[in-house]
Design a protein around this motif. Structure first.
Motif, mmCIF file in Angstrom:
data_model
loop_
_atom_site.group_PDB
_atom_site.id
_atom_site.type_symbol
_atom_site.label_atom_id
_atom_site.label_comp_id
_atom_site.label_asym_id
_atom_site.label_seq_id
_atom_site.Cartn_x
_atom_site.Cartn_y
_atom_site.Cartn_z
ATOM 1 N N PRO A 153 66.259 92.464 6.273
ATOM 2 C CA PRO A 153 65.973 91.414 5.279
ATOM 3 C C PRO A 153 65.100 91.876 4.117
ATOM 4 C CG PRO A 153 65.678 90.584 7.517
ATOM 5 C CD PRO A 153 65.863 92.057 7.637
ATOM 6 N N GLU A 154 64.278 92.905 4.355
ATOM 7 C CA GLU A 154 63.370 93.379 3.297
ATOM 8 C C GLU A 154 64.099 93.920 2.074
ATOM 9 O OE1 GLU A 154 64.000 96.709 6.309
ATOM 10 O OE2 GLU A 154 63.557 94.553 6.380
ATOM 11 N N ASP A 155 65.380 94.274 2.217
ATOM 12 C CA ASP A 155 66.148 94.783 1.071
ATOM 13 C C ASP A 155 66.202 93.776 -0.066
ATOM 14 O OD1 ASP A 155 66.683 97.153 2.358
ATOM 15 O OD2 ASP A 155 68.711 96.605 2.974
ATOM 16 N N PHE A 156 66.197 92.485 0.275
ATOM 17 C CA PHE A 156 66.390 91.454 -0.752
ATOM 18 C C PHE A 156 65.121 91.178 -1.562
ATOM 19 C CE2 PHE A 156 69.730 90.801 2.375
ATOM 20 C CZ PHE A 156 70.838 90.842 1.544
ATOM 21 N N ARG A 157 64.004 91.772 -1.155
ATOM 22 C CA ARG A 157 62.794 91.685 -1.982
ATOM 23 C C ARG A 157 62.966 92.475 -3.273
ATOM 24 N NH1 ARG A 157 58.590 93.369 2.828
ATOM 25 N NH2 ARG A 157 59.012 91.605 4.232
ATOM 26 N N PHE A 158 63.875 93.462 -3.219
ATOM 27 C CA PHE A 158 64.076 94.336 -4.376
ATOM 28 C C PHE A 158 65.429 94.099 -5.057
ATOM 29 C CE2 PHE A 158 61.744 96.463 -0.926
ATOM 30 C CZ PHE A 158 60.499 96.583 -1.523
ATOM 31 N N LEU A 164 66.502 86.789 -9.337
ATOM 32 C CA LEU A 164 66.572 86.044 -10.593
ATOM 33 C C LEU A 164 67.380 84.769 -10.430
ATOM 34 C CD1 LEU A 164 65.952 86.108 -13.675
ATOM 35 C CD2 LEU A 164 68.146 87.281 -13.974
ATOM 36 N N LEU A 165 68.529 84.855 -9.730
ATOM 37 C CA LEU A 165 69.406 83.695 -9.548
ATOM 38 C C LEU A 165 68.782 82.627 -8.654
ATOM 39 C CD1 LEU A 165 72.876 85.485 -9.171
ATOM 40 C CD2 LEU A 165 72.074 84.149 -11.117
ATOM 41 N N THR A 166 67.977 83.038 -7.695
ATOM 42 C CA THR A 166 67.347 82.065 -6.772
ATOM 43 C C THR A 166 65.953 81.657 -7.244
ATOM 44 O OG1 THR A 166 66.453 83.857 -5.386
ATOM 45 C CG2 THR A 166 68.614 82.973 -4.787
ATOM 46 N N LEU A 167 65.582 82.149 -8.435
ATOM 47 C CA LEU A 167 64.265 81.848 -9.018
ATOM 48 C C LEU A 167 63.129 82.243 -8.078
ATOM 49 C CD1 LEU A 167 65.081 78.314 -10.522
ATOM 50 C CD2 LEU A 167 65.152 80.544 -11.659
ATOM 51 N N ASP A 168 63.363 83.301 -7.320
ATOM 52 C CA ASP A 168 62.370 83.865 -6.394
ATOM 53 C C ASP A 168 61.986 82.910 -5.271
ATOM 54 O OD1 ASP A 168 61.667 86.453 -6.461
ATOM 55 O OD2 ASP A 168 59.774 86.197 -7.534
ATOM 56 N N SER A 169 62.835 81.893 -5.014
ATOM 57 C CA SER A 169 62.490 80.898 -3.990
ATOM 58 C C SER A 169 63.030 81.258 -2.602
ATOM 59 C CB SER A 169 63.021 79.522 -4.395
ATOM 60 O OG SER A 169 64.442 79.559 -4.509
ATOM 61 N N ASP A 170 64.092 82.057 -2.534
ATOM 62 C CA ASP A 170 64.703 82.427 -1.251
ATOM 63 C C ASP A 170 64.345 83.866 -0.885
ATOM 64 O OD1 ASP A 170 65.861 79.955 -1.334
ATOM 65 O OD2 ASP A 170 67.875 80.677 -1.870
ATOM 66 N N LEU A 189 71.452 77.776 12.413
ATOM 67 C CA LEU A 189 70.382 77.245 13.267
ATOM 68 C C LEU A 189 69.402 76.408 12.445
ATOM 69 C CD1 LEU A 189 69.580 80.257 15.645
ATOM 70 C CD2 LEU A 189 71.197 78.379 15.967
ATOM 71 N N SER A 190 69.035 76.941 11.269
ATOM 72 C CA SER A 190 68.203 76.178 10.340
ATOM 73 C C SER A 190 68.239 76.872 8.983
ATOM 74 C CB SER A 190 66.755 76.076 10.830
ATOM 75 O OG SER A 190 65.963 75.439 9.835
ATOM 76 N N ARG A 191 68.995 76.320 8.078
ATOM 77 C CA ARG A 191 69.166 76.943 6.765
ATOM 78 C C ARG A 191 67.844 77.049 6.016
ATOM 79 N NH1 ARG A 191 70.144 75.661 1.427
ATOM 80 N NH2 ARG A 191 71.610 77.067 0.353
ATOM 81 N N GLU A 192 67.060 75.969 6.021
ATOM 82 C CA GLU A 192 65.801 75.930 5.280
ATOM 83 C C GLU A 192 64.818 76.980 5.787
ATOM 84 O OE1 GLU A 192 67.255 73.303 6.661
ATOM 85 O OE2 GLU A 192 68.086 72.407 4.838
ATOM 86 N N GLU A 193 64.665 77.039 7.132
ATOM 87 C CA GLU A 193 63.726 78.002 7.724
ATOM 88 C C GLU A 193 64.197 79.434 7.478
ATOM 89 O OE1 GLU A 193 60.790 77.407 9.313
ATOM 90 O OE2 GLU A 193 61.020 75.304 8.749
ATOM 91 N N CYS A 194 65.502 79.612 7.526
ATOM 92 C CA CYS A 194 66.076 80.945 7.304
ATOM 93 C C CYS A 194 65.801 81.425 5.884
ATOM 94 C CB CYS A 194 67.573 80.911 7.581
ATOM 95 S SG CYS A 194 68.449 82.399 7.031
ATOM 96 N N LEU A 195 66.082 80.585 4.892
ATOM 97 C CA LEU A 195 65.893 80.980 3.496
ATOM 98 C C LEU A 195 64.431 81.272 3.176
ATOM 99 C CD1 LEU A 195 68.336 78.564 1.605
ATOM 100 C CD2 LEU A 195 68.747 80.885 2.432
ATOM 101 N N LEU A 196 63.527 80.700 3.982
ATOM 102 C CA LEU A 196 62.105 80.993 3.826
ATOM 103 C C LEU A 196 61.724 82.308 4.508
ATOM 104 C CD1 LEU A 196 60.589 77.422 4.373
ATOM 105 C CD2 LEU A 196 60.662 78.727 2.230
ATOM 106 N N GLY A 197 62.680 82.883 5.232
ATOM 107 C CA GLY A 197 62.443 84.182 5.863
ATOM 108 C C GLY A 197 61.827 84.122 7.242
ATOM 109 N N ARG A 198 61.905 82.960 7.926
ATOM 110 C CA ARG A 198 61.344 82.842 9.278
ATOM 111 C C ARG A 198 62.143 83.704 10.266
ATOM 112 N NH1 ARG A 198 58.029 80.707 6.373
ATOM 113 N NH2 ARG A 198 57.331 78.525 6.471
#
Length: 248
Positions: A153-158, A164-170, A189-198
């Motif tokens: 998952p750390e790849d998406f930090r860069f 830019l498209l997610t406005l740095d929210s996901d 399982l939980s889209r919201e928790e997932c997008l927050l990186g839980r």
């Protein structure tokens, strides 16, 4: 004595051509499997233009070997000089093409490294934009294999375009979210928790390791098969020319 030698050569030629026929059938089968396989290999191939080209070359080579193996068997049994010469020339062309493909694969092997895929992902990935072939392909791979990014998952930090498209929210794209079952039709399982990186709701393993572990055996088998086919082609050309020279 000469007649016995010619007869022996004819049967050896037939045997080698039969193996070429089988080798062509195997390569053709592998090429078709790569293009239509439902377990996700098709998506991996689509992610890299070199792999797409390789898959089509595999199909073409398999089809030609399948046909030429059959022609070679006919030429050996009927002792037809025209068929034998046709067979020799085309096998020579295929042999040189396969040898060239192997050399090119070695030269461009850096295009299949972890670093290359990481660079491409962070540069071009656009999240859930299914109109973009690159992003849609990566989404399919991540959902199919239950993985996230190249290394994790750390790849998406860069991933600049994704951020830019997610406005740095996901923190991660939806394709990285755990599903039950782990298929495109599976329930998140939980889209919201997932997008927050839980951690509990994100597939943590990188796709490079997962795919390498899944297909490592197949890669070695394909390589061994290719070497075997090249060796058989070489012997078949030698026998074809000997038989051609021996037929009156």
């Amino acid at each position: 004595m000469e007649g016995d030698c010619l007869s022996c050569m004819k049967y050896l030629m037939f045997v080698f051509n039969f193996f070429i026929f089988l080798g062509g059938a195997c390569l053709l089968g592998i090429g078709i499997w790569v293009m239509v396989d439902p377990t996700g290999f098709r998506e991996i191939v689509a992610a890299n233009p070199l792999l797409i080209t390789g898959a089509y070359i595999l199909l073409a080579m398999g089809g030609l070997l399948f046909l030429l193996g059959f022609l070679g068997c006919c030429g050996a049994v009927r002792e037809n000089k025209c068929l034998l010469l046709f067979f020799f020339l085309f096998i020579l062309i295929i042999f040189l093409a396969e040898l060239s493909a192997a050399i090119l694969a070695f030269i461009f092997r850096e295009n299949l490294t972890r670093e290359f895929f990481t660079k491409e992902l962070t540069k071009h990935y656009q999240g859930n934009n299914d109109t973009d072939v690159f992003s849609a392909t990566w989404n399919s791979v991540m959902i199919t294999f239950g993985c996230c990014g190249v290394n994790g998952p750390e790849d998406f930090r860069f991933a600049s375009v994704f951020r830019l498209l997610t406005l740095d929210s996901d923190e991660v794209p939806e394709a990285c979210c755990r599903r039950e079952p782990q298929t495109r039709d599976g329930v998140l399982l939980s889209r919201e928790e997932c997008l927050l990186g839980r951690d509990l709701f994100v597939n943590k393993q990188g796709c490079y390791t997962v795919i390498l572990n899944t297909f490592e055996t197949y890669v070695y088998l394909a390589g061994a098969l290719a070497i075997g086919v090249l060796a058989i082609e070489l012997f078949a050309m030698i026998f074809a020319m000997c038989l051609f020279r021996g037929i009156q």
